[in-house]
Design a protein around this motif. Structure first.
Motif, PDB file in Angstrom:
ATOM      1  N   ARG A 126      47.144  50.755  47.744  1.00 47.16           N
ATOM      2  CA  ARG A 126      46.202  50.346  46.681  1.00 47.16           C
ATOM      3  C   ARG A 126      46.113  48.828  46.583  1.00 47.16           C
ATOM      4  NH1 ARG A 126      41.996  49.733  44.432  1.00 47.16           N
ATOM      5  NH2 ARG A 126      41.536  50.415  42.328  1.00 47.16           N
ATOM      6  N   LEU A 127      47.256  48.159  46.626  1.00 49.10           N
ATOM      7  CA  LEU A 127      47.248  46.696  46.544  1.00 49.10           C
ATOM      8  C   LEU A 127      46.524  46.079  47.748  1.00 49.10           C
ATOM      9  CD1 LEU A 127      50.887  46.053  45.277  1.00 49.10           C
ATOM     10  CD2 LEU A 127      48.751  45.822  43.957  1.00 49.10           C
ATOM     11  N   ALA A 128      46.731  46.646  48.920  1.00 49.83           N
ATOM     12  CA  ALA A 128      46.105  46.109  50.137  1.00 49.83           C
ATOM     13  C   ALA A 128      44.605  46.389  50.188  1.00 49.83           C
ATOM     14  CB  ALA A 128      46.786  46.696  51.378  1.00 49.83           C
ATOM     15  N   SER A 129      44.139  47.380  49.446  1.00 51.18           N
ATOM     16  CA  SER A 129      42.729  47.758  49.529  1.00 51.18           C
ATOM     17  C   SER A 129      41.930  47.357  48.282  1.00 51.18           C
ATOM     18  CB  SER A 129      42.599  49.264  49.781  1.00 51.18           C
ATOM     19  OG  SER A 129      43.135  50.000  48.695  1.00 51.18           O
ATOM     20  N   LEU A 130      42.488  46.483  47.463  1.00 46.66           N
ATOM     21  CA  LEU A 130      41.740  45.996  46.306  1.00 46.66           C
ATOM     22  C   LEU A 130      40.486  45.275  46.770  1.00 46.66           C
ATOM     23  CD1 LEU A 130      44.640  44.541  44.138  1.00 46.66           C
ATOM     24  CD2 LEU A 130      43.198  46.504  43.539  1.00 46.66           C
ATOM     25  N   THR A 131      39.391  45.525  46.089  1.00 46.20           N
ATOM     26  CA  THR A 131      38.147  44.829  46.412  1.00 46.20           C
ATOM     27  C   THR A 131      38.182  43.432  45.778  1.00 46.20           C
ATOM     28  OG1 THR A 131      36.981  45.553  44.432  1.00 46.20           O
ATOM     29  CG2 THR A 131      36.882  47.022  46.374  1.00 46.20           C
ATOM     30  N   PRO A 132      37.331  42.514  46.236  1.00 51.37           N
ATOM     31  CA  PRO A 132      37.274  41.193  45.589  1.00 51.37           C
ATOM     32  C   PRO A 132      36.977  41.308  44.083  1.00 51.37           C
ATOM     33  CG  PRO A 132      36.171  41.106  47.699  1.00 51.37           C
ATOM     34  CD  PRO A 132      36.504  42.559  47.441  1.00 51.37           C
ATOM     35  N   ALA A 133      36.124  42.230  43.694  1.00 51.73           N
ATOM     36  CA  ALA A 133      35.812  42.406  42.269  1.00 51.73           C
ATOM     37  C   ALA A 133      37.045  42.890  41.497  1.00 51.73           C
ATOM     38  CB  ALA A 133      34.664  43.393  42.105  1.00 51.73           C
ATOM     39  N   GLU A 134      37.815  43.799  42.096  1.00 48.79           N
ATOM     40  CA  GLU A 134      39.035  44.273  41.437  1.00 48.79           C
ATOM     41  C   GLU A 134      40.063  43.155  41.324  1.00 48.79           C
ATOM     42  OE1 GLU A 134      39.007  48.996  42.687  1.00 48.79           O
ATOM     43  OE2 GLU A 134      39.802  47.531  44.116  1.00 48.79           O
ATOM     44  N   ARG A 135      40.188  42.352  42.375  1.00 45.62           N
ATOM     45  CA  ARG A 135      41.116  41.210  42.327  1.00 45.62           C
ATOM     46  C   ARG A 135      40.721  40.253  41.206  1.00 45.62           C
ATOM     47  NH1 ARG A 135      44.600  41.156  46.492  1.00 45.62           N
ATOM     48  NH2 ARG A 135      44.041  42.372  48.321  1.00 45.62           N
ATOM     49  N   ALA A 136      39.426  39.982  41.082  1.00 41.77           N
ATOM     50  CA  ALA A 136      38.942  39.098  40.023  1.00 41.77           C
ATOM     51  C   ALA A 136      39.219  39.704  38.650  1.00 41.77           C
ATOM     52  CB  ALA A 136      37.453  38.829  40.206  1.00 41.77           C
ATOM     53  N   GLN A 137      39.022  41.006  38.508  1.00 33.28           N
ATOM     54  CA  GLN A 137      39.289  41.688  37.245  1.00 33.28           C
ATOM     55  C   GLN A 137      40.766  41.574  36.866  1.00 33.28           C
ATOM     56  OE1 GLN A 137      38.057  45.799  37.258  1.00 33.28           O
ATOM     57  NE2 GLN A 137      38.860  46.198  35.217  1.00 33.28           N
ATOM     58  N   ILE A 138      41.635  41.767  37.839  1.00 34.06           N
ATOM     59  CA  ILE A 138      43.077  41.668  37.599  1.00 34.06           C
ATOM     60  C   ILE A 138      43.456  40.238  37.230  1.00 34.06           C
ATOM     61  CG2 ILE A 138      45.348  41.800  38.706  1.00 34.06           C
ATOM     62  CD1 ILE A 138      44.145  44.209  40.331  1.00 34.06           C
ATOM     63  N   THR A 139      42.948  39.278  37.978  1.00 37.62           N
ATOM     64  CA  THR A 139      43.236  37.870  37.697  1.00 37.62           C
ATOM     65  C   THR A 139      42.802  37.498  36.285  1.00 37.62           C
ATOM     66  OG1 THR A 139      43.063  37.294  40.032  1.00 37.62           O
ATOM     67  CG2 THR A 139      42.791  35.500  38.446  1.00 37.62           C
ATOM     68  N   ALA A 140      41.606  37.904  35.898  1.00 38.07           N
ATOM     69  CA  ALA A 140      41.100  37.603  34.557  1.00 38.07           C
ATOM     70  C   ALA A 140      41.947  38.285  33.485  1.00 38.07           C
ATOM     71  CB  ALA A 140      39.637  38.033  34.439  1.00 38.07           C
ATOM     72  N   ALA A 141      42.316  39.521  33.728  1.00 36.27           N
ATOM     73  CA  ALA A 141      43.079  40.268  32.729  1.00 36.27           C
ATOM     74  C   ALA A 141      44.497  39.716  32.546  1.00 36.27           C
ATOM     75  CB  ALA A 141      43.150  41.739  33.125  1.00 36.27           C
ATOM     76  N   LEU A 142      45.040  39.111  33.585  1.00 36.18           N
ATOM     77  CA  LEU A 142      46.404  38.598  33.507  1.00 36.18           C
ATOM     78  C   LEU A 142      46.465  37.090  33.236  1.00 36.18           C
ATOM     79  CD1 LEU A 142      48.051  40.572  36.456  1.00 36.18           C
ATOM     80  CD2 LEU A 142      47.990  41.170  34.028  1.00 36.18           C
ATOM     81  N   ALA A 143      45.320  36.467  33.059  1.00 36.41           N
ATOM     82  CA  ALA A 143      45.266  35.006  32.868  1.00 36.41           C
ATOM     83  C   ALA A 143      46.061  34.539  31.662  1.00 36.41           C
ATOM     84  CB  ALA A 143      43.807  34.555  32.758  1.00 36.41           C
ATOM     85  N   ASP A 144      46.190  35.372  30.646  1.00 36.53           N
ATOM     86  CA  ASP A 144      46.900  34.977  29.444  1.00 36.53           C
ATOM     87  C   ASP A 144      48.413  35.207  29.523  1.00 36.53           C
ATOM     88  OD1 ASP A 144      46.786  37.744  29.370  1.00 36.53           O
ATOM     89  OD2 ASP A 144      46.471  37.836  27.204  1.00 36.53           O
ATOM     90  N   CYS A 145      48.882  35.746  30.626  1.00 32.49           N
ATOM     91  CA  CYS A 145      50.309  36.008  30.764  1.00 32.49           C
ATOM     92  C   CYS A 145      51.044  34.719  31.094  1.00 32.49           C
ATOM     93  CB  CYS A 145      50.572  37.028  31.880  1.00 32.49           C
ATOM     94  SG  CYS A 145      49.871  38.650  31.513  1.00 32.49           S
ATOM     95  N   ASP A 146      52.140  34.467  30.380  1.00 33.28           N
ATOM     96  CA  ASP A 146      52.878  33.214  30.594  1.00 33.28           C
ATOM     97  C   ASP A 146      53.599  33.152  31.938  1.00 33.28           C
ATOM     98  OD1 ASP A 146      54.867  35.052  30.111  1.00 33.28           O
ATOM     99  OD2 ASP A 146      55.800  33.941  28.483  1.00 33.28           O
ATOM    100  N   TRP A 147      53.758  34.289  32.611  1.00 31.35           N
ATOM    101  CA  TRP A 147      54.435  34.303  33.904  1.00 31.35           C
ATOM    102  C   TRP A 147      53.483  34.122  35.074  1.00 31.35           C
ATOM    103  CZ3 TRP A 147      52.197  38.362  36.268  1.00 31.35           C
ATOM    104  CH2 TRP A 147      51.759  39.414  35.476  1.00 31.35           C
ATOM    105  N   VAL A 148      52.161  34.064  34.819  1.00 31.01           N
ATOM    106  CA  VAL A 148      51.187  33.833  35.886  1.00 31.01           C
ATOM    107  C   VAL A 148      51.105  32.341  36.136  1.00 31.01           C
ATOM    108  CG1 VAL A 148      48.774  34.041  36.572  1.00 31.01           C
ATOM    109  CG2 VAL A 148      49.870  35.897  35.308  1.00 31.01           C
ATOM    110  N   HIS A 149      51.215  31.954  37.382  1.00 29.58           N
ATOM    111  CA  HIS A 149      51.164  30.510  37.720  1.00 29.58           C
ATOM    112  C   HIS A 149      49.814  30.143  38.259  1.00 29.58           C
ATOM    113  CE1 HIS A 149      55.441  30.336  37.069  1.00 29.58           C
ATOM    114  NE2 HIS A 149      55.579  31.373  37.853  1.00 29.58           N
TER     115      HIS A 149
END
Length: 149
Positions: A126-149
């Protein structure tokens, strides 16, 4: 999981493949979690964990839906990859993955596989087959996490 239900391979098999018998009390060769016999039976190794059974059954149901592939090494490898992706996408929605990544603080190992209730192989696919849109969705959703660099 917010707003969506977790995929239930047993229910999926019952609802979409009622003629298929699922046999769980057999010992399969090493490295083989399950297989579809090309007819009316899916075999799952008796020693699988519950999350591995979920992953194997989702994989085998995808085989049933796609049908038998001619015996050819290249076609078989492509088919296995396609079936892996179908099963992994069913088992791990982007929403589930985001929730699990939050819980696991971005760590993508065994703890994350446990959290999404699959085996490590399904998670890796699943991680290897994420689409660019899914990657962007994940990045946006986790942007507020203090552990994301």
């Amino acid at each position: 999981m917010k707003g969506s239900r977790r995929h239930h391979p047993w229910r999926h098999a019952r609802d979409h493949h009622p003629a298929i018998e699922i046999i769980t009390n057999c010992r399969l060769p090493d490295e083989e979690a399950g297989f579809w016999d090309g007819g009316g039976r899916i075999f799952l190794d008796r020693d699988l964990t519950q999350r591995s059974r979920r992953s194997a059954l989702a994989h085998e149901c995808a085989h049933v839906e796609r049908g038998i592939v001619p015996v050819d090494a290249v076609l078989e490898a492509r088919e296995e990859r396609a079936v892996d992706i179908i099963a992994a996408r069913r088992l791990i929605t982007v929403e589930l993955l985001i929730d699990a990544l939050r819980w696991c603080r971005g760590v993508t190992g065994v703890e994350l596989a446990d959290e999404v209730w699959t085996d490590q192989h399904a998670l890796n696919v699943r991680l290897a087959s994420l689409t660019p849109a899914e990657r962007a969705q994940i990045t946006a959703a986790l942007a507020d996490c203090d552990w994301v660099h």
